[in-house]
Design an enzyme around this catalytic site. Structure first.
Site: not given
Length: 289
Positions: A54, A115
């Site tokens: 991000y 992730h």
């Protein structure tokens, strides 16, 4: 994290995690992060979800250090999640996790996830993926033992990936974070998580915004005088599934927090669940070896 009045779920580490968190995907830049986190803290959010990919870990850490005193809170009052980037899967996992810790600069991370089950730059069928996952998990276990990662888990894992991990790990995963909404009820994954006492957490509860215009969702929202987004989020938390709605809009952040003062009827819950067609709006890990 200290106890609070925020509805929460108990992780297998013995720690309570809020049912509602703010997703920070696409929150980029200190101004946007500040505005969103400030609004969220004011509305009772105590959980914030970030990730290496991000590119906002540093901004989130700085903003929290500035805003927590403003809201009469301390580091222990918030629950911070971040995730290992797919490029760091395997031999880069220790360095990647330490980089997340340094970027956030909050002393520790409450929950750190792998992730993605694959490895960036490798095809999904690459036979090295299982070994890379195992190497990543071993690195996270070390940092967990040192107290730097209070809980560790995974994101986007399939039932097969979950069973593989649970059979080989020293420390079981505390949480699995995956796409979950009425069109993707993830029945098998939820059974695996229940069997092994792993918390099941939702992302993309609104189906990238497409579900807020679904006729059934609209009808339910009209009947209970709530927004479609509130209905979709309530559908999850009413099943004990934590949610991470993301928004940079303070009004929407406020609306998304209004999940705990109403209940969907059994009929409405069943109508929403009947929309399940195993449709994924986000990345599909099913072909990752």
């Amino acid at each position: 994290m200290s106890s609070s009045s925020s509805p929460s779920v108990l992780l297998n580490t013995g720690v309570q995690m809020p049912l509602l968190g703010l997703g920070t995907y696409k929150l980029v830049g200190p101004e946007d992060v500040y505005q969103a986190v400030d609004a969220a803290l004011a509305e009772g959010y105590r959980s914030f979800d970030s990730a290496a990919v991000y590119r906002n870990e540093a901004d989130l850490g700085r903003v929290l250090k500035e805003l927590l005193p403003k809201h009469g809170l301390t580091r222990e009052d918030v629950f911070i999640t971040s995730k290992l980037g797919p490029k760091d899967q395997g031999e880069g996992a220790m360095e990647g996790a330490l980089h997340s810790l340094a970027q956030l600069d909050l002393g520790y991370i409450d929950l750190y996830l792998i992730h993605w089950p694959g490895t960036q730059g490798r095809v999904v069928t690459d036979q090295r993926n299982p070994g890379n996952r195992a190497e990543s998990w071993a690195a996270l276990e070390k940092l967990h033992a040192q107290g730097k990662l209070k809980a560790i888990g995974v994101s986007n894992y399939t039932p097969a990936h979950m069973r593989e991990l649970i059979q080989s790990c020293k420390i079981p995963p505390a949480l699995l974070q995956v796409e979950f909404h009425p069109r993707l009820c993830q029945t098998e994954l939820r059974k695996v998580c229940e069997e092994y006492e792993v918390c099941f957490q939702a992302y993309s509860s609104l189906g990238k915004g497409e579900l807020v215009t679904d006729p059934v969702v609209l009808e339910v929202s009209k009947n209970c005088e709530r927004t479609p987004a509130q209905v979709l989020l309530r559908w999850a938390v009413q099943q004990g599934v934590p949610v991470l709605p993301k928004s940079s809009n303070p009004d929407r952040i406020k609306d998304n927090a209004r999940l705990f003062d109403f209940t969907l009827s059994d009929t409405d819950m069943d109508r929403l669940s009947a929309l399940d067609c195993e449709h994924k709006y986000c990345w599909d890990p099913s072909e990752v070896v």
